[in-house]
Design an enzyme around this catalytic site. Structure first.
Site, mmCIF file in Angstrom:
data_model
loop_
_atom_site.group_PDB
_atom_site.id
_atom_site.type_symbol
_atom_site.label_atom_id
_atom_site.label_comp_id
_atom_site.label_asym_id
_atom_site.label_seq_id
_atom_site.Cartn_x
_atom_site.Cartn_y
_atom_site.Cartn_z
ATOM 1 N N THR A 156 0.871 -1.184 0.000
ATOM 2 C CA THR A 156 0.000 0.000 0.000
ATOM 3 C C THR A 156 0.907 1.232 0.000
ATOM 4 O O THR A 156 1.383 1.652 -1.038
ATOM 5 C CB THR A 156 -0.981 -0.003 1.183
ATOM 6 O OG1 THR A 156 -0.273 -0.276 2.402
ATOM 7 C CG2 THR A 156 -2.055 -1.058 0.998
ATOM 8 N N LYS A 182 3.911 -6.692 4.251
ATOM 9 C CA LYS A 182 3.650 -5.329 3.829
ATOM 10 C C LYS A 182 3.264 -4.516 5.064
ATOM 11 O O LYS A 182 2.732 -5.037 6.043
ATOM 12 C CB LYS A 182 2.555 -5.244 2.766
ATOM 13 C CG LYS A 182 1.166 -5.702 3.160
ATOM 14 C CD LYS A 182 0.334 -4.745 3.976
ATOM 15 C CE LYS A 182 0.257 -3.364 3.347
ATOM 16 N NZ LYS A 182 -0.575 -2.461 4.255
ATOM 17 N N THR A 193 -1.923 -1.468 9.470
ATOM 18 C CA THR A 193 -2.337 -2.203 8.274
ATOM 19 C C THR A 193 -1.136 -2.933 7.749
ATOM 20 O O THR A 193 -0.540 -2.558 6.767
ATOM 21 C CB THR A 193 -2.878 -1.194 7.263
ATOM 22 O OG1 THR A 193 -3.953 -0.561 7.790
ATOM 23 C CG2 THR A 193 -3.118 -1.711 5.911
ATOM 24 N N GLU A 280 6.615 4.954 7.358
ATOM 25 C CA GLU A 280 6.270 6.157 6.600
ATOM 26 C C GLU A 280 7.116 7.350 7.049
ATOM 27 O O GLU A 280 6.983 7.843 8.171
ATOM 28 C CB GLU A 280 4.777 6.447 6.760
ATOM 29 C CG GLU A 280 3.925 5.405 6.062
ATOM 30 C CD GLU A 280 2.449 5.483 6.391
ATOM 31 O OE1 GLU A 280 1.657 4.926 5.625
ATOM 32 O OE2 GLU A 280 2.095 6.091 7.421
ATOM 33 N N ASN A 404 0.194 10.642 5.850
ATOM 34 C CA ASN A 404 -1.074 10.271 6.442
ATOM 35 C C ASN A 404 -2.137 11.350 6.293
ATOM 36 O O ASN A 404 -3.340 11.048 6.278
ATOM 37 C CB ASN A 404 -0.874 9.896 7.915
ATOM 38 C CG ASN A 404 -0.273 8.513 8.038
ATOM 39 O OD1 ASN A 404 -0.971 7.518 7.909
ATOM 40 N ND2 ASN A 404 1.036 8.441 8.245
ATOM 41 N N SER A 409 -6.131 10.935 -0.683
ATOM 42 C CA SER A 409 -6.178 11.845 -1.844
ATOM 43 C C SER A 409 -5.757 11.135 -3.132
ATOM 44 O O SER A 409 -4.982 10.203 -3.101
ATOM 45 C CB SER A 409 -5.252 13.030 -1.612
ATOM 46 O OG SER A 409 -5.632 13.716 -0.438
#
Length: 409
Positions: A156, A182, A193, A280, A404, A409
């Protein structure tokens, strides 16, 4: 950029006898993206899994639990990205079951022999018709060598695919282990996730698989955190195809069982740590080691208090040796009778705190030297006993907020 992590070389990923993998573009959320993956298992495989403890768990998690508990032999796994099918109520459950029914029909299986997984945006209806339409292409693509494609197909917000292989000698035979994972945000697995799939050709009794998956998760995926958020979809599946020549493993306590577990754990930890390295916006990979606790559980309390602290994580991002933040986190970790005068703190080789206070020989330049590194070990000695435990985390950067804030978007 991930911290000391690169995409896997497909040639280095070992096929596991009894597993074929196919990947397709179903357009679940975006066009021209690998977003549908199937793992096809030969008859006779043993399968176990552990899942999120988030009470608001996703529909596929609920269906996976049902199918594993049904007693049916698992023969296929289907994973879609782009949509988590979480927060979708009864409709989400119908869609997860419809996915299983469609794949089972194509493979001439029972729906209970299929495990569904979803990852992506929460609280949006699963476009199940696109997934069903993409299944024939995924099946047609199935090949034993497609582990790298699968690692890419389940991504993702990951910036690189995550996959590792190993060989080991167990029960008088060579066995193969290959896995993919992942995850990059909304990461603090509490299992059960993130998604993780680990396969071996070793011969393992089905009755051991749930316990094996739990013990492997406890030593790997349950020791990592990026932002302290436990996802609605966390899942970790262990597959044994029973096609190697080893003496069958019927206990995890014997020498063969321990050797097998150690080999599997080595790959599981690589997969778990890869998630942190690709956190991230991460720029630092941080090992938090707590020694000298009375129990491993209280060591984890202290480790997670440090690893979850936004103040600690932002200090690491800035390479700012504001190390009182680490002591404060240890202090509020919930160890009620903690004696602060027995605390020692180290950054790699730098002894920062001794007996609860700043060590006279400590110089801030030394702390800053360590904090500028891409990989850092924080070690705290509690002075209470002989227990220890370790957690892996990353820093918290401007990029984490940007990713995040713009995720939908």
């Amino acid at each position: 950029m991930p911290v000391n992590l690169s995409a896997p070389d497909p040639a280095q990923l070992q096929p596991v006898a009894g597993v074929r993998i196919g990947v397709a573009e179903a357009g679940v959320r975006k066009a021209n993206r690998k977003d549908l993956t199937v793992l096809l298992l030969d008859d006779g495989a043993s399968v176990g899994g552990v899942f999120t403890r988030n009470r608001f768990c996703a529909a596929p998690v609920q269906v996976c639990r049902e199918h594993l508990d049904s007693g049916q032999a698992i023969r296929a796994i289907v994973v879609n990205t782009g949509n988590a099918n979480a927060g979708t109520g009864e409709e989400g459950l119908r869609h997860a079951r419809q996915t299983c029914e469609a794949l089972a029909g194509l493979l001439q299986l029972q729906p209970e022999q299929v495990l569904p997984f979803s990852t992506g945006v929460i609280m949006e209806p699963l476009p199940v018709e696109r997934i069903v339409a993409g299944l024939p292409a995924a099946i047609a693509d199935a090949d034993a060598s497609h582990w790298a494609r699968a690692a890419e197909g389940i991504m993702t917000t990951d910036t690189v695919p995550k996959a590792f292989s190993a060989r080991a000698r167990v029960g008088g035979a060579d066995i193969t282990i290959t896995g993919i994972s992942k995850g990059a945000g909304m990461i603090r697995p509490n299992m059960a996730t993130m998604l993780g799939f680990l396969a071996t050709d070793a011969r393992i009794d089905q009755s051991l698989m749930k316990q094996l998956a739990l013990e492997l998760a406890e030593g790997s995926f349950n020791r990592v955190t990026i932002d302290g958020d436990t996802s609605t979809n966390d899942s970790f599946i262990v597959i044994a195809t029973n096609q190697a020549g080893n003496a069958p493993i019927t206990s995890l306590d014997g020498a063969d069982g321990q050797a097998l577990k150690a080999a599997l754990l080595g790959v599981a930890r690589q997969l778990a740590q890869a998630i942190v390295r690709d956190g991230e916006g991460a720029t630092k990979f941080i090992t938090v080691q707590i020694d000298g606790g009375r129990t491993a559980a209280e060591c984890r309390q202290a480790a997670y208090a440090i690893a979850h602290s936004p103040l600690v994580k932002t200090a690491f991002f800035a390479s700012d040796p504001n190390l009182g933040r680490i002591l404060a986190a240890v202090g509020y970790a919930g160890i009620e009778d903690l004696d602060q005068t027995r605390i020692d703190l180290f950054l790699d080789d730098v002894h920062v705190v001794e007996g609860g206070g700043r060590r006279p020989s400590y110089r801030e330049d030394d702390g800053q030297r360590v904090m500028k590194q891409a990989e850092i070990t924080v070690r705290v000695k509690l002075g209470r006993g002989e227990a220890s435990d370790t957690v892996w985390t990353c820093d918290l950067s401007h990029e984490y907020v940007s990713i995040n804030a713009d995720y939908r978007s």
